[in-house]
Enzyme design. Sequence first.
Site, PDB file in Angstrom:
ATOM      1  N   LYS A   1      24.767  64.061  65.116  1.00 12.19           N
ATOM      2  CA  LYS A   1      23.657  64.343  64.201  1.00 12.19           C
ATOM      3  C   LYS A   1      22.467  64.938  64.943  1.00 12.19           C
ATOM      4  O   LYS A   1      21.846  65.922  64.496  1.00 12.19           O
ATOM      5  CB  LYS A   1      23.252  63.061  63.477  1.00 12.19           C
TER       6      LYS A   1
ATOM      7  N   SER B   1      24.212  56.165  55.836  1.00 15.42           N
ATOM      8  CA  SER B   1      23.355  56.543  56.963  1.00 15.42           C
ATOM      9  C   SER B   1      22.153  57.375  56.531  1.00 15.42           C
ATOM     10  O   SER B   1      21.230  57.573  57.320  1.00 15.42           O
ATOM     11  CB  SER B   1      24.172  57.329  58.000  1.00 15.42           C
TER      12      SER B   1
END
Length: 808
Positions: free
Chosen positions: A703, A660
């Site tokens: 996040k 990611s």
Amino acid sequence: MGERRELKPEELTVKIEPESLEITSSEDLLQEEPSPVMAQERALSALSLGLRLEDLDVHIYVAGEVELGSEYLVKVLTEEEARRRPTPSDWCYVYNFEDPDRPLPLEFPAGKGREFKKDMENLIRTLRERLPEAFEDENYVQKKEALLKEFNQKRAQIFEALENKVKAEGFILNVEPMGMMIIPAKPDGTPMTPQDVQGLPEEEKERLKAKSRELQQELNATVRHIQKLEKDLQEALKALDREVASEVVQFYLRDLLHKYAALTPVQEYLGAVARDILEHLDEFRQAPGKEPPHPPFPMPVPPRESFFQRYEVNLFVDNSGLEGAPVVFEPNPTYPRLFGAIERKAQWGALITDFTMLRAGSLHRANGGFLIVRALDLLRHFYSWETLKRIIKSRKIFLEDLGEQLGLFTTKTLQPKPIPFRAKVILIGDLFLYHLLYTFDETFRELFKIKAPLEDWVDRNKARTREFLRTVALMVKKKGLLPVSADGLARLVEYSCELAGRKDKLSLKLPEILDVLREADYWAREEGASTVSAVHIEKALQERKRRLSLVEDRIQEFIRKDILRIRTTGEEVGSINGLSVYDLGDYRFGRPTRITVNISLGKEGVVNIEREAELSGKIHTKGVLILSGFLRERFVQDKPLTLSATLCFEQSYGMVEGDSASSAELFALLSALSGVPLKQGVAVTGSISQKGEIQPVGGVKEKIEGFFKVCVEKGLTGDQGVIIPAANVDDLVLDRQVVEAVEKGLFHIWPISRVEEGIEILTGMPAGERGPDGRYPEGTVFYLVDKRLRELAERAREFAREEKEKGA
């Protein structure tokens, strides 16, 4: 420069209006039929098929996480099916009169096992009272006296005949306690002394010796005859005793034989009991409670009562209180708990056992019904797993000592005859464990043919939302919680979307939702409220987060104190904030990580420092290698790739895994090559393809919220935000503080699909599009990257030429 798309507040979360639910509280939903197992069609159909199949070779594996309520679902469905089935048999273990080391199992209709145990207790108690009375009866005494009288008469006649014959031959028959002797007699009839015999002529002595031998043979024959008469008498007395006892036993056994006439093994056992009683009448002739006197010193002699233990009944499995088939959940599947045990007790310094100390296991109690076991718990006990498979295949439940199987001891023990196995076994575990067993255990593949997979979530539509709310109402009622108001139910729907990680999905992790409801109920009662509202649910969620966020708070503190260096303002070349997720099991949170890139002349390409330090997982390493693929596709079609780029996660001391961060790594690499600085207030997440496509990743919610908290700590400027993959927009169910900041223009979220979009946001410059000549237009980031790579290639050629000239 293309138009930058920025997400609007309504795209960042789920907002359910209480009015849209068309109810006032959870009590309204109780009028409807709630579903105990919400929206698990696949699992429902598989479980229903497996439970109703009569084939005992087909068992079930329910594949799903505990958070999905797999145990609850299995119990509800199994109990529902069990109620439709007949109640299985009772089982008793009894003494084996032919082979005492192998107790016999007897099968009874449900509830009859308990009756049989009481019947046998009454039978033996009655016989112990009535048999001594039968041997005191006048009729029995007369018959016994007649046999003794007849014997005494015959014995007297035999002795009289022998005595007359001895007397006629001139001898005397001397009868003493020590035995009988034949002695020569004097003319006056008195016995000769040894001196008298010695004074006789030799011829007379020889005659007396010969006659004495002849009479001694006659005496021996007479003794044998009398012994035979005594033996006949004993047999006649025993026959009389058996005749009298048999009448009593058969009289009191008649009702039991009639009561259990349909059960052939029970009939055979009762017959064996009758025969054993007749063979041990001496034990019954003494009235109960009259123990023989014990010796003055201890001796290992069992008490008389222990003899009658052989007639006891060990009620092994009692289903008298059941309605339908049994459903047994075994939380601790150790060998003895699962398959039963042969217990022992200490006596006279030794461990002894008997059939009354056989104890049933979960498998015995589930026989005729369903046994539910967690697969992982079962596999932790290797012998339990192997024995369970053997029992399923053989269809016999063996009751054995594990220690004997392992060779830990070889002392003599019981070997009970097995009971037929008639249960369905249901294992509960996750998908990973299922695939492991399916791949590496052939027996598992043969036996557990039905897989019931559980869904993690369902589509959020009006029907599913209604079903979800009915399920919540059912949980509230069952747990005795306060009713939930309409706004509280709306907040629960939003929370379910948060658990699912998507706006268009509802999570099926009902146990977690129930935990929130319990805590919200507590806060509502503390305030004296009559219903649980959205305020109470929000408080429960915040309190839970506060309890679990210790690690996150410590990291935020380190960032605030600049111990962990994260910049949220300004610009910097070759540096960017990547985003990662920490999963602590019961709590997940995101945090930014500073990623830096340095460029130099070389041939190594992109060097992953985490990999060199053995701190990079395989997926992360793959993501870094993709960066080289992107550079080759975009910039080195007409020149060699002659650079060394070191890529590092700063202040990262643990394993880095996942791809990611690959897009953030690419942006930092392009910045280092072009010399164009990146905005440090913009964090990035998303994986990259070799073609420059931004691909979706997990944990986007955590996040974004993690970087937002850092920006709040360091001060919001209005220029900060997060770049995410466009494919992750539907996953956003963000905290209300983030949404409010976006609404006020203090924080931004940009969805992108291509690298070029991210470059423009991070640098303020267009990325650039390659023209027909393969070159990028001036004033673009890609032009500067291409220029730098060309310079590095030319410098590499010059360096090689200079080195060659020096060598010449």
